[in-house]
Design a protein around this motif. Structure first.
Motif, mmCIF file in Angstrom:
data_model
loop_
_atom_site.group_PDB
_atom_site.id
_atom_site.type_symbol
_atom_site.label_atom_id
_atom_site.label_comp_id
_atom_site.label_asym_id
_atom_site.label_seq_id
_atom_site.Cartn_x
_atom_site.Cartn_y
_atom_site.Cartn_z
ATOM 1 N N SER A 79 46.545 23.791 85.017
ATOM 2 C CA SER A 79 45.461 24.600 85.563
ATOM 3 C C SER A 79 45.612 26.038 85.092
ATOM 4 O O SER A 79 46.437 26.349 84.242
ATOM 5 N N GLU A 105 42.177 20.912 84.558
ATOM 6 C CA GLU A 105 40.886 21.436 85.011
ATOM 7 C C GLU A 105 40.542 22.696 84.217
ATOM 8 O O GLU A 105 41.356 23.613 84.090
ATOM 9 N N VAL A 122 39.019 17.369 84.087
ATOM 10 C CA VAL A 122 38.082 17.884 85.087
ATOM 11 C C VAL A 122 37.354 19.077 84.484
ATOM 12 O O VAL A 122 37.966 20.118 84.215
ATOM 13 N N SER A 124 34.746 21.911 85.179
ATOM 14 C CA SER A 124 34.219 22.578 86.369
ATOM 15 C C SER A 124 33.359 23.777 85.973
ATOM 16 O O SER A 124 33.814 24.933 86.004
#
Length: 235
Positions: A79, A105, A122, A124
């Motif tokens: 992350s 992410e 992910v 986003s």
């Protein structure tokens, strides 16, 4: 090659999105190409914190993950900031060889070949409340780069009606991506307490809004880590 690492922590549980509740070790990278108005990880974004970021080799990163996990293969979540700024391919290769799973992410502004090596990508994209504007061509390139991943999902944080309407448009662009929505947390100062009732009210609003709208595509989830630990870092 070295990586700019803000922190490596865990094992703890993933607090949001497709892997919510899953035992995870987090590797937080330093640096970001966005400056979201409600960012809850400015210590990994703002260059003012750069002197606190640690340069680490891929070997050092993975060695610390192994130490934290006791050598038990689990999920490693990469992350940031925006981890796509850096090359995590060597870390992923080392971990995969030992049976670890990888999630990452990112907002979808920078594509990387190593997205294809992830178990979970992910994406986003940031809604209007963030103050950022999504480059959908760049986002599409990230979707393409993640074609080989185990799964690619979209996760959007919702603060208000404008974010909600924007999320519907974002989903229409990529209806094939599983969609996760979560209410935003307006209080991001780690030194201030979180109001659990306020978070519950925002979750109720988002749930009732989607169901009243007969929009059943997204899964509605809380920010579980915020409910449990508030805005504390490294948990």
């Amino acid at each position: 090659m070295t990586l700019r690492i803000v922190e490596i922590f865990g094992p703890t549980i993933q607090g949001e999105g497709a892997l919510i509740g899953e035992p995870t070790v987090f590797v937080r990278a330093g640096g970001c190409d966005y400056r979201c108005s409600w960012c809850d990880s400015l210590h990994a974004v703002d260059s003012a914190y750069r002197d606190t970021w640690k340069p680490m080799s891929a070997e050092q990163v993975f060695a610390q993950v192994e130490e934290l996990s006791g050598g038990q293969p689990l999920t490693i979540s990469i992350s940031g900031g925006n981890p796509a700024i850096q090359d995590f391919a060597p870390v992923i290769a080392m971990g995969k060889a030992e049976g670890y799973r990888f999630a990452c992410e990112t907002q979808g502004s920078i594509s990387r070949p190593w997205f294809a090596d992830l178990d979970t990508l992910v994406l986003s994209p940031k809604p209007p409340s963030s103050g950022e504007t999504v480059d959908w061509d760049a986002f599409d390139a990230c979707v393409e780069a993640g074609q080989g991943a185990g799964q690619t999902v979209m996760k959007i944080v919702i603060f208000d009606d404008a974010d909600y309407a924007w999320a519907k448009d974002a989903h229409a662009r990529h209806p094939d991506l599983p969609l996760y929505l979560q209410p935003g947390n307006p209080e991001v100062d780690p030194d201030l307490p979180v109001d659990p009732q306020a978070l519950a009210d925002r979750l109720l609003w988002l749930t009732e809004t989607t169901t009243a709208d007969r929009w059943f595509a997204p899964r509605i989830l809380p920010q579980l880590h915020v409910l449990i630990w508030g805005n504390k870092r490294g948990v």
